[in-house]
Design a protein around this motif. Structure first.
Motif, mmCIF file in Angstrom:
data_model
loop_
_atom_site.group_PDB
_atom_site.id
_atom_site.type_symbol
_atom_site.label_atom_id
_atom_site.label_comp_id
_atom_site.label_asym_id
_atom_site.label_seq_id
_atom_site.Cartn_x
_atom_site.Cartn_y
_atom_site.Cartn_z
ATOM 1 N N ARG A 58 0.816 -1.204 0.000
ATOM 2 C CA ARG A 58 0.000 0.000 0.000
ATOM 3 C C ARG A 58 0.857 1.264 0.000
ATOM 4 O O ARG A 58 2.031 1.224 0.379
ATOM 5 C CB ARG A 58 -0.938 -0.005 1.208
ATOM 6 N N PRO A 59 0.260 2.389 -0.425
ATOM 7 C CA PRO A 59 0.995 3.649 -0.396
ATOM 8 C C PRO A 59 1.590 3.919 0.991
ATOM 9 O O PRO A 59 0.904 3.791 2.004
ATOM 10 C CB PRO A 59 -0.077 4.682 -0.748
ATOM 11 N N GLY A 60 2.871 4.264 1.012
ATOM 12 C CA GLY A 60 3.560 4.515 2.267
ATOM 13 C C GLY A 60 4.315 3.327 2.810
ATOM 14 O O GLY A 60 5.175 3.475 3.686
ATOM 15 N N ASP A 61 4.013 2.131 2.311
ATOM 16 C CA ASP A 61 4.715 0.929 2.782
ATOM 17 C C ASP A 61 6.171 0.954 2.347
ATOM 18 O O ASP A 61 6.486 1.333 1.215
ATOM 19 C CB ASP A 61 4.065 -0.343 2.228
ATOM 20 N N LYS A 62 7.043 0.509 3.237
ATOM 21 C CA LYS A 62 8.457 0.373 2.883
ATOM 22 C C LYS A 62 8.673 -0.981 2.213
ATOM 23 O O LYS A 62 8.109 -1.996 2.640
ATOM 24 C CB LYS A 62 9.333 0.479 4.131
ATOM 25 N N LEU A 91 5.840 4.883 -9.228
ATOM 26 C CA LEU A 91 5.182 3.983 -8.281
ATOM 27 C C LEU A 91 5.895 3.894 -6.937
ATOM 28 O O LEU A 91 5.268 3.517 -5.939
ATOM 29 C CB LEU A 91 5.044 2.581 -8.879
ATOM 30 N N VAL A 92 7.176 4.197 -6.890
ATOM 31 C CA VAL A 92 7.903 4.169 -5.618
ATOM 32 C C VAL A 92 8.732 5.444 -5.489
ATOM 33 O O VAL A 92 8.945 6.164 -6.464
ATOM 34 C CB VAL A 92 8.836 2.937 -5.492
ATOM 35 N N ARG A 103 4.842 4.880 -3.357
ATOM 36 C CA ARG A 103 4.524 6.303 -3.445
ATOM 37 C C ARG A 103 3.105 6.598 -2.983
ATOM 38 O O ARG A 103 2.172 5.824 -3.237
ATOM 39 C CB ARG A 103 4.699 6.773 -4.885
ATOM 40 N N GLU A 104 2.939 7.714 -2.309
ATOM 41 C CA GLU A 104 1.627 8.200 -1.908
ATOM 42 C C GLU A 104 1.225 9.338 -2.838
ATOM 43 O O GLU A 104 1.975 10.295 -3.022
ATOM 44 C CB GLU A 104 1.663 8.682 -0.463
ATOM 45 N N LEU A 192 -2.695 4.520 -7.085
ATOM 46 C CA LEU A 192 -2.081 4.739 -5.781
ATOM 47 C C LEU A 192 -2.833 5.761 -4.933
ATOM 48 O O LEU A 192 -2.522 5.930 -3.751
ATOM 49 C CB LEU A 192 -0.634 5.229 -5.965
ATOM 50 N N PHE A 193 -3.794 6.406 -5.533
ATOM 51 C CA PHE A 193 -4.570 7.379 -4.769
ATOM 52 C C PHE A 193 -5.481 6.623 -3.803
ATOM 53 O O PHE A 193 -6.557 6.158 -4.159
ATOM 54 C CB PHE A 193 -5.369 8.258 -5.725
ATOM 55 N N ARG A 194 -5.061 6.488 -2.590
ATOM 56 C CA ARG A 194 -5.721 5.601 -1.640
ATOM 57 C C ARG A 194 -7.127 6.021 -1.280
ATOM 58 O O ARG A 194 -7.919 5.202 -0.770
ATOM 59 C CB ARG A 194 -4.895 5.482 -0.355
#
Length: 243
Positions: A58-62, A91-92, A103-104, A192-194
């Motif tokens: 998910r967005p923000g995940d390392k 994407l990242v 990426r968020e 990616l737009f959560r």
């Protein structure tokens, strides 16, 4: 490096022949290793991209380099190459001394992407309306029919997949690979737009109208209908998620 011309060699000098064979083999082996590494990097990129777009990452995940290498069964080199490609795709993101993160995409970026997407899609349907075949018309109508059935069964996930598939097929049918590539990048960023949403019922008639205008070779009408369709989606997003 000295380049040896084979035409200057004589049969009775085997030591020179062996040297030439060795010199020729080394570049070939290097090229093979490079190709193998690039192939692994491409495969790794595709797999990580799937994990991101499916929502598993998910967005923000390392994304840990070592962990991902272990998961995919490759060395860390191809993973680093994959990360660089995914960064170029949007994407990242890399954070110094912290690592790589999914990426968020914020509301402002999503809004900008919708504006660009509308222009691209309006161009795509215009191109397609001028050249579409009867077989392609049947294919697009069949997708819309499946969308109707998905709504009747209240299957939002299936409708969403068909929705994305319809838009992508329009771009593929244009035959313009550059147009498709740019569109693909935009839609991946939007994925990616959560906080994104999809309202199936209001948009079905819009999809049907777009397809029928394409089928009628109405390039101007199809273009305007698509632009209105994307703009409606953009405004719904802004209305729902603006502070």
């Amino acid at each position: 490096m000295t380049i040896v011309d084979k035409r200057q060699l004589t049969i009775w000098n085997p030591s020179v022949s062996i040297a030439v064979m060795t010199n020729e083999a080394a570049p070939a082996e290097s090229a093979l290793a490079l190709l193998r590494n690039r192939s692994l990097a491409s495969a790794a990129q595709e797999e990580i991209e799937k994990l991101i777009l499916s929502g598993e990452l998910r967005p923000g995940d390392k994304i840990g380099e070592a962990e991902m290498a272990l998961r995919l069964g490759v060395s860390r080199g191809p993973i680093r190459e994959a990360f660089r490609s995914l960064e170029e795709m949007g994407l990242v993101r890399f954070e110094k001394n912290r690592g790589v993160f999914v990426r968020e995409v914020d509301l402002e970026r999503a809004d900008q992407n919708y504006v660009v997407r509308g222009a691209l899609e309006a161009l795509a349907v215009k191109i397609l309306a001028e050249k579409i075949t009867e077989d392609e018309v049947r294919e697009l109508r069949a997708i819309v029919k499946r969308m109707e059935k998905a709504i009747a069964r209240d299957e939002a996930a299936e409708y969403g997949a068909l929705n994305l598939g319809l838009h992508r097929r329009i771009f593929e049918m244009t035959g313009n690979s550059r147009l498709l590539a740019i569109y693909s990048r935009i839609t991946k960023e939007l994925t990616l737009f959560r906080r994104r949403s999809l309202a199936p019922q209001p948009s079905l008639h819009e999809h049907r109208d777009i397809v029928e205008k394409i089928a009628a070779h109405d390039a101007v009408g199809a273009s305007q209908a698509m632009l209105n369709h994307v703009e409606s989606a953009r405004l719904r997003i802004l209305t729902t998620y603006s502070p």
